[in-house]
Design an enzyme around this catalytic site. Sequence first.
Site, PDB file in Angstrom:
ATOM      1  N   ASP A 285     -79.254 -44.897  22.723  1.00 14.57           N
ATOM      2  CA  ASP A 285     -78.796 -46.111  23.398  1.00 14.57           C
ATOM      3  C   ASP A 285     -79.920 -46.506  24.362  1.00 14.57           C
ATOM      4  OD1 ASP A 285     -77.456 -48.288  24.393  1.00 14.57           O
ATOM      5  OD2 ASP A 285     -75.562 -47.243  24.701  1.00 14.57           O
TER       6      ASP A 285
HETATM    7  C1  BGC Z   1     -75.330 -50.702  25.166  1.00 16.53           C
HETATM    8  C2  BGC Z   1     -75.513 -50.793  23.670  1.00 16.53           C
HETATM    9  C3  BGC Z   1     -76.415 -51.951  23.329  1.00 16.53           C
HETATM   10  C4  BGC Z   1     -77.741 -51.725  24.036  1.00 16.53           C
HETATM   11  C5  BGC Z   1     -78.772 -52.797  23.747  1.00 16.53           C
HETATM   12  C6  BGC Z   1     -76.655 -50.689  25.906  1.00 16.53           C
HETATM   13  O1  BGC Z   1     -76.453 -50.855  27.254  1.00 16.53           O
HETATM   14  O2  BGC Z   1     -74.588 -49.555  25.494  1.00 16.53           O
HETATM   15  O3  BGC Z   1     -74.253 -50.935  23.045  1.00 16.53           O
HETATM   16  O4  BGC Z   1     -76.564 -52.068  21.959  1.00 16.53           O
HETATM   17  O5  BGC Z   1     -77.521 -51.688  25.434  1.00 16.53           O
HETATM   18  O6  BGC Z   1     -78.484 -53.968  24.399  1.00 16.53           O
END
Ligand code: BGC
Length: 867
Positions: A285
């Site tokens: 993530d």
């Molecule tokens: C989120 C993800 C997301 C990523 C990219 C993170 O903060 O948990 O679900 O895809 O950011 O934006």
Amino acid sequence: MAVFPLCLALLSQIVPGALSSPSAETLASRGSPEFFSPPYYPAPKGGWLSDWASAYKKAHDVVSKMTLAEKVNLTSGTGELMGRCAGQTGSALRLGIPSLCLHDSPLGIHNTDQNTAFPAGITVGATFDKDLMYERGVALGEEARGKGINVLLGPSVNPMGRKPRGGRNWESFGADPTLQAFGGAMTIKGMQSTGAIASLKHVVGNEQEMHRMSTVITQGYSSNIDDRTLHELYLWPFAEGIRAGVGSVMMAYNDVNRSTCSQNSKLINGILKDELGFQGFVMTDWLAQIGGVSSALAGLDMSMPGDGPIPLLGTAYWSWELSRAVLNGSVPVDRLNDMVTRIVATWYKMGQDKDYPRPNFSGTTLEKTGLLYPGALISPIGIVNEFVNVQGNHNITARAVARDAITLLKNEENILPLKRNDSLKIFGTDAGANPAGLNACPDNGCNQGVLTMGWGSGTCRLPYLVTPQEAIANISSNAEFYITDLFPIGVSGGPEDIAVVFINSDSGEHMLLVDGNPGDRALAGLYSWHNGDDLVKSAAAMFSKVVVVVHTVGPILMEEWIDLEPVKAVLVAHLPGQEAGWSLTDILFGDYSPSGHLPYTIPRRESDYPESVHLIPLSLGQIQDNYDEGLYIDYRHFLKANITPRYPFGHGLSYTTFNFSEPRLSVVKPLDTAYPAARPPKGSTPTYPDTKPAPSEVAWPKNFNRIWRYLYPYLDNPADASANSTEKYPYPDGYATEPKPAPRAGGAEGGNPALWDVAFSVQVKVTNTGSRDGRAVAQLYVELPASLGLDTPSRQLRQFEKTKILSAGQSEVLTLDVTRKDLSVWDVVVQDWKTPVHGEGIKIWVGESVADMRVGCTVGEGCAVLH
Ligand code: BGC
């Protein structure tokens, strides 16, 4: 994309994986404070399944020709805000592999224009319609492809909705593993049919937003989940998504059993890549990486967006650090080869080598020109947005999903559907537009006007919005609007008047605070926002007929008004996206009968949930979130505790009624053995020479024009990195280089293919016995016998089917297949799925909700109609 506290450095010292092997007793235990995650090394290589053979062959040919710099490039993000997308990798252009664009979201293309704002995951779950799930997936994939996004960051099947106040439950499909599994798998199949790579997220245990992430000042919580619960609940939709062929998987921010997900060797190497046979690539993530060598060894294949402990400083755990780690021998060359082969093979598998568009939008600006690298100290300026319209006719799918999700909880005196000339008084800001303007709040971080989605990275801009107010005004000849949350003075109702009251409840990602709620519904609780309860009560005091429309991220408490005499009808319209108005009026005025069903339980009071699913506040030391309730979340808990909820999971009325008849249970493949047939052996994987690359492969190219802070694979003195190998990297306890025996529960994508043998098939005839057209959902629950010797929920949804639109008197025979896995428990000692031999004692129920079973079957005895 994560928004992070000022200094975000991660605790790189956290040990990758835990450090001793679990005994069977430990695995069997539940609620033990001694949760830990056993080490699992080395990382299993990809490419051993025939379905992927040709993609791996192509990848092997290309990767064989790559330099170390090119390999590192494809595995490492170029840094936060270093391109048009939420994240991008470096490239191997010499060999035709571009930088890959990774971008949100699960409900539409984030932060751009001329896209569709689809209904959210929770809305999709409420349709209980596999075809619509697929169709929306196709449309999402087409939009991703149209914008040049290689990897679309969705669908989300975690959070599962374990915590009713959890901020991001609405991005996923509902509080049940089977509903999540079908939602995820159908979305993936749809998306990937267009060539876009889906990213199934977040593995796993990200059930609370607050304190999810490790920073220099805090440590993310540890979700402590026992092995059986992990398999039977939380991994279930991931297994199905992998079986559906998902190309990438995103790890969660938090720890699981005290090992951070982005470098949890048990989760990545052991479960995803070995047991579940995942052939694609695993990414972090955003900013969730906390170690370089440790994460590579634990099976991570791609770092996103690539930054080190503090973003935007030009530091990295991988990029040139990965080059160094390979040259000095800390990361085995064959691990890097596997990482990059997995990525390139996935790219070939989806056909992205054939005319796949390059990014033509910007995730940071709607202007035509802008900074090419917004995160750089000094960035060149150029064209960043080509305004490509990717909407097609996806509004039709968006409206169909939103409409078929609308869930009718109550309809006394058949007050619904409304007539076009009924005298209507409409109340609530949730019926109208955001007074500050469409998309006035970045990432939808405010609750103004009709609630179309939650907030955070899981959103997109609305290209337009049809509000309920506009749609009702368009249809009704006799409606007055009071777009206010304070009941207006001087308004009262005559006997013929119907008040329609709009209320909502919002939540989102832990990147924005909305009305005091840090993502999770910490302040609002399960009450409707903006004093919605008072608005309903005031309307009920003045009108004899009240219809309540709820837009919500999840369960809300209705007790203050649900039993009031004038409250005749309640519609939950979930999170409908751009077609909020049309989808609602389709139902309100009876063009269609409602056919949505609750994807979660609505309780009478919050204290009816298990104690362990409440939000956990900050504490001294790491937050330990023990999954003490085990398998008993949502309806599984209510049944066990014998608590009658306000509305059960799966509940949803129609304007017509349905009769279930002629049930038949047939044996398809007899369950002759308790455990499935032996798994197929692993095929071979690509091999490469094991020689260390020449340091010169990561020397800065001549006359290279560096962008400061951009993350590159190059080293100033690569020869030093190679020579300096006397200092040994402290490999984690349990680190091994000899592959483990193939797990018996594995064998193909998702696990042992024998698990998906259809054991039984249930057929049931559904007849429309009312006077209007409508669609019914048959929900199949299984009850496993006590003879298994394990405490198991008395009902578990395992299958569902929805009829076509049936006219009055019309019937349809639905077939519901039940697999071996559907009838199994996870045996923590044997580490395999176990079912009662011959299915003895298994009961299968088919109903319209978990509390309304219409048909009951006992294996070996037959079926009966219950009512
Ligand atoms: C989120 C993800 C997301 C990523 C990219 C993170 O903060 O948990 O679900 O895809 O950011 O934006």
